[in-house]
Design an enzyme around this catalytic site. Structure first.
Site, mmCIF file in Angstrom:
data_model
loop_
_atom_site.group_PDB
_atom_site.id
_atom_site.type_symbol
_atom_site.label_atom_id
_atom_site.label_comp_id
_atom_site.label_asym_id
_atom_site.label_seq_id
_atom_site.Cartn_x
_atom_site.Cartn_y
_atom_site.Cartn_z
ATOM 1 N N ARG A 88 40.289 -51.062 15.455
ATOM 2 C CA ARG A 88 41.243 -50.246 16.370
ATOM 3 C C ARG A 88 40.703 -49.030 15.966
ATOM 4 O O ARG A 88 40.790 -48.136 16.921
ATOM 5 C CB ARG A 88 42.493 -50.436 16.113
ATOM 6 C CG ARG A 88 43.549 -49.486 16.663
ATOM 7 C CD ARG A 88 44.925 -49.752 16.587
ATOM 8 N NE ARG A 88 45.407 -51.232 16.825
ATOM 9 C CZ ARG A 88 46.321 -51.865 16.160
ATOM 10 N NH1 ARG A 88 46.906 -51.492 15.231
ATOM 11 N NH2 ARG A 88 46.657 -52.855 16.616
ATOM 12 N N TYR A 89 40.617 -48.600 15.045
ATOM 13 C CA TYR A 89 40.083 -47.105 14.373
ATOM 14 C C TYR A 89 38.747 -47.218 14.289
ATOM 15 O O TYR A 89 38.183 -48.105 13.875
ATOM 16 C CB TYR A 89 40.938 -46.750 13.234
ATOM 17 C CG TYR A 89 42.373 -46.689 13.570
ATOM 18 C CD1 TYR A 89 43.102 -45.544 14.366
ATOM 19 C CD2 TYR A 89 43.345 -47.626 12.855
ATOM 20 C CE1 TYR A 89 44.548 -45.708 14.258
ATOM 21 C CE2 TYR A 89 44.642 -47.532 12.991
ATOM 22 C CZ TYR A 89 45.186 -46.768 13.766
ATOM 23 O OH TYR A 89 46.381 -46.489 13.867
ATOM 24 N N ARG A 92 37.766 -48.083 10.092
ATOM 25 C CA ARG A 92 38.426 -49.150 9.469
ATOM 26 C C ARG A 92 38.509 -50.457 10.152
ATOM 27 O O ARG A 92 38.790 -50.305 11.554
ATOM 28 C CB ARG A 92 39.693 -48.834 8.387
ATOM 29 C CG ARG A 92 40.653 -48.178 9.149
ATOM 30 C CD ARG A 92 41.440 -47.284 8.537
ATOM 31 N NE ARG A 92 42.632 -46.575 8.881
ATOM 32 C CZ ARG A 92 42.757 -45.629 9.871
ATOM 33 N NH1 ARG A 92 41.677 -45.035 10.454
ATOM 34 N NH2 ARG A 92 43.881 -45.175 10.337
ATOM 35 N N CYS A 101 50.960 -67.548 4.703
ATOM 36 C CA CYS A 101 51.723 -66.557 3.701
ATOM 37 C C CYS A 101 52.435 -67.302 2.852
ATOM 38 O O CYS A 101 52.818 -68.601 3.072
ATOM 39 C CB CYS A 101 52.717 -65.734 4.759
ATOM 40 S SG CYS A 101 51.626 -64.625 5.848
ATOM 41 N N CYS A 105 58.417 -64.368 6.913
ATOM 42 C CA CYS A 105 59.499 -63.433 6.932
ATOM 43 C C CYS A 105 59.986 -63.473 8.505
ATOM 44 O O CYS A 105 59.034 -63.474 9.569
ATOM 45 C CB CYS A 105 59.007 -61.795 7.001
ATOM 46 S SG CYS A 105 57.888 -61.816 5.185
ATOM 47 N N CYS A 108 58.321 -60.869 11.183
ATOM 48 C CA CYS A 108 57.087 -60.559 10.877
ATOM 49 C C CYS A 108 56.757 -60.373 12.422
ATOM 50 O O CYS A 108 56.699 -60.879 13.331
ATOM 51 C CB CYS A 108 56.352 -62.081 10.555
ATOM 52 S SG CYS A 108 54.467 -61.647 10.548
ATOM 53 N N ARG A 110 53.468 -60.612 13.238
ATOM 54 C CA ARG A 110 52.256 -61.498 13.755
ATOM 55 C C ARG A 110 52.937 -62.939 13.632
ATOM 56 O O ARG A 110 52.188 -63.964 13.639
ATOM 57 C CB ARG A 110 51.168 -61.388 12.548
ATOM 58 C CG ARG A 110 50.184 -60.183 12.738
ATOM 59 C CD ARG A 110 48.988 -60.363 12.363
ATOM 60 N NE ARG A 110 48.287 -59.082 12.430
ATOM 61 C CZ ARG A 110 48.096 -58.323 11.246
ATOM 62 N NH1 ARG A 110 48.240 -59.001 9.982
ATOM 63 N NH2 ARG A 110 47.486 -57.202 11.328
ATOM 64 N N ASP A 269 58.516 -53.986 14.448
ATOM 65 C CA ASP A 269 57.584 -54.031 15.611
ATOM 66 C C ASP A 269 58.523 -55.002 16.549
ATOM 67 O O ASP A 269 59.489 -55.627 16.197
ATOM 68 C CB ASP A 269 56.412 -54.772 15.025
ATOM 69 C CG ASP A 269 55.602 -53.868 14.525
ATOM 70 O OD1 ASP A 269 55.440 -52.836 14.884
ATOM 71 O OD2 ASP A 269 54.979 -54.103 13.364
ATOM 72 N N ASP A 306 54.193 -48.506 14.870
ATOM 73 C CA ASP A 306 52.814 -48.983 15.341
ATOM 74 C C ASP A 306 52.926 -49.371 16.965
ATOM 75 O O ASP A 306 53.908 -50.167 17.246
ATOM 76 C CB ASP A 306 52.310 -50.435 14.637
ATOM 77 C CG ASP A 306 51.038 -50.487 14.496
ATOM 78 O OD1 ASP A 306 50.385 -50.148 15.473
ATOM 79 O OD2 ASP A 306 50.440 -50.740 13.492
ATOM 80 N N LYS A 313 49.086 -46.251 15.145
ATOM 81 C CA LYS A 313 50.435 -45.913 14.431
ATOM 82 C C LYS A 313 50.729 -44.396 14.717
ATOM 83 O O LYS A 313 49.642 -43.416 14.504
ATOM 84 C CB LYS A 313 50.057 -46.180 12.774
ATOM 85 C CG LYS A 313 49.958 -47.695 12.318
ATOM 86 C CD LYS A 313 49.352 -47.705 11.039
ATOM 87 C CE LYS A 313 49.427 -49.142 10.603
ATOM 88 N NZ LYS A 313 48.091 -49.812 10.886
HETATM 89 C C1 LIG Z 1 47.569 -50.675 10.404
HETATM 90 C C2 LIG Z 1 46.186 -50.776 10.983
HETATM 91 C C3 LIG Z 1 45.243 -50.034 10.004
HETATM 92 C C4 LIG Z 1 45.290 -49.611 8.886
HETATM 93 O O1 LIG Z 1 45.827 -48.129 9.276
HETATM 94 P P1 LIG Z 1 46.312 -47.090 8.223
HETATM 95 O O2 LIG Z 1 46.933 -46.156 8.678
HETATM 96 O O3 LIG Z 1 44.933 -46.579 7.466
HETATM 97 O O4 LIG Z 1 47.067 -47.850 6.951
HETATM 98 C C5 LIG Z 1 43.814 -50.391 10.554
HETATM 99 N N1 LIG Z 1 43.624 -51.107 11.588
HETATM 100 C C6 LIG Z 1 44.723 -52.042 12.349
HETATM 101 C C7 LIG Z 1 44.084 -52.574 13.543
HETATM 102 C C8 LIG Z 1 45.780 -51.696 11.927
HETATM 103 O O5 LIG Z 1 46.445 -52.284 12.690
HETATM 104 S S1 SF4 Z 2 55.398 -59.983 7.224
HETATM 105 FE FE1 SF4 Z 2 54.266 -61.810 8.256
HETATM 106 S S2 SF4 Z 2 52.161 -61.520 7.332
HETATM 107 FE FE2 SF4 Z 2 53.423 -60.421 6.207
HETATM 108 S S3 SF4 Z 2 53.888 -61.891 4.593
HETATM 109 FE FE3 SF4 Z 2 55.569 -61.914 5.827
HETATM 110 S S4 SF4 Z 2 55.084 -63.634 7.169
HETATM 111 FE FE4 SF4 Z 2 53.195 -63.148 6.375
#
Ligand SMILES: *Cc1c(COP(=O)(O)O)cnc(C)c1O
Ligand code: SF4
Length: 348
Positions: A88-89, A92, A101, A105, A108, A110, A269, A306, A313
């Protein structure tokens, strides 16, 4: 005590006071369940508002999905060029090695993607993901997430860390994990050794309530920090778990005492069936503004949203300075308002 992985297991442990209803079964059929012994031991079954129960025991409320809630709330899929990578960025990428996991949670982000069913990235898919990273010199950081990367064996982790260590343009490897808190015994000396590679390894620990930071968790964190791994934390602001100044303060202070720097406090989220956990942004802003001044600067996380759709973010804290004529109005931690002139020349 084994890991509790289904409703019947939870009910047998006395953790489903309302009984196993059809609505609850429907929730359990849709979203994975796991509670590790370390977390199950912390639960007070007599307390209907127990913050550990709230994070891990499913409820019927998860069956209710609001229109704005989405299966992929932060747009991972639209930014995934090859399986396992989210880019996305510019500098990174996420590398998702597995779906499993140690706990699941209930809030979560995801939740539609994680679970015990999905296998780890195949050898071939991992090779493709690594090739993608090699072919993009702008990538400086790889974030292992998922799923929880510390669910891998030390041997598998060491292999991935070694492969990443050979990519010249990478500066570091970051891991997002809940393991040191929810399954601290997994943080063995062998695991810590596996994390050390040619690049710096940083660890981001997900933890939401001070009670999670047991003596076993403290020892696991100590092994990581003593092993040369810098540890930061991320927490999710959660209704009924940590949405008071007292709980947030003691969580952040305890983390700093354990040599962990509180890094992010996430707005919940828009994942399906999680409305009961979200705190309105205005309330979150008041909570984090209340921490400023009262708590050491080391204890201050950045409050963050996010954005849906993969737009990334954005910081959420209310601005403490406003433009005012040729200067600024700044609000201090006790609410006092002060005029400030910086050295911009006044316009004639
Ligand atoms: C959250 C996230 C990151 C990390 O972002 P930081 O601000 O550096 O913590 C990088 N890539 C994706 C796709 C993310 O969702
Ligand atoms: S928030 Fe989602 S990805 Fe993170 S530990 Fe909990 S269940 Fe796993």
């Amino acid at each position: 005590m084994p890991v509790l992985r289904d409703l019947d297991g939870l009910a047998a442990a006395g953790l489903v006071p309302g009984g196993v209803t059809p609505a609850l079964r429907a929730v359990a059929d849709r979203y994975a369940i796991a509670i590790t012994p370390a977390m199950a031991e912390l639960i007070d079954p007599a307390d209907p508002d127990d913050p550990i129960t709230r994070q891990f025991v499913p409820t019927e409320a998860e069956g209710v999905q609001l229109p704005q809630e989405q299966p992929d709330p932060i747009g991972d899929t639209s930014h995934s060029p090859v399986p396992g990578i989210v880019h996305r960025y510019p500098d990174r990428v996420l590398l998702k090695l597995l779906h499993a996991c140690p706990v699941y949670c209930r809030f979560c982000f995801r939740r539609e993607m994680v679970g015990p069913g999905g296998d780890a990235l195949s050898g071939e898919a991992l090779a493709t993901a690594l090739a993608y990273i090699r072919q993009h010199p702008a990538i400086w950081e790889v974030i292992l997430t998922g799923g929880d990367p510390l669910m891998l064996s030390p041997r598998r982790l060491a292999e991935v860390i070694a492969a990443l260590g050979e990519i010249d343009h990478l500066g570091l490897v970051r891991l997002h994990t809940r393991v040191p808190v929810v399954e601290p015994e997994r943080v063995s000396d062998a695991l810590v050794a596996a994390l050390r590679g040619a690049k710096a390894t940083w660890l981001l620990l997900h933890t939401n309530h001070p009670r999670e930071l047991t003596s076993a968790a403290a020892a696991a964190i100590g092994r990581l920090v003593d092993g040369g791994i810098p540890v930061l934390s991320q927490s999710v602001l959660l209704r009924g778990v940590n949405d008071t100044p007292e709980t947030l303060s003691s969580l952040m202070r305890r983390l700093v005492e354990l040599r962990v720097k509180p890094h992010y406090l996430h707005q919940g989220d828009l994942a399906p069936g999680t409305a009961q956990f979200r705190v309105p942004i205005a309330e979150g802003q008041a909570l984090v503004a209340g921490l400023r001044g009262h708590l050491s600067g080391l204890c201050q996380p950045t409050y963050l949203l996010d954005l849906p759709g993969g737009h990334g973010k954005v910081p959420l804290a209310a601005a403490a300075v406003q433009p005012d004529g040729d200067g600024w109005l700044a609000t201090d931690w006790q609410g006092g308002v002060h005029r400030y002139r910086d050295n911009t020349p006044a316009t004639a």
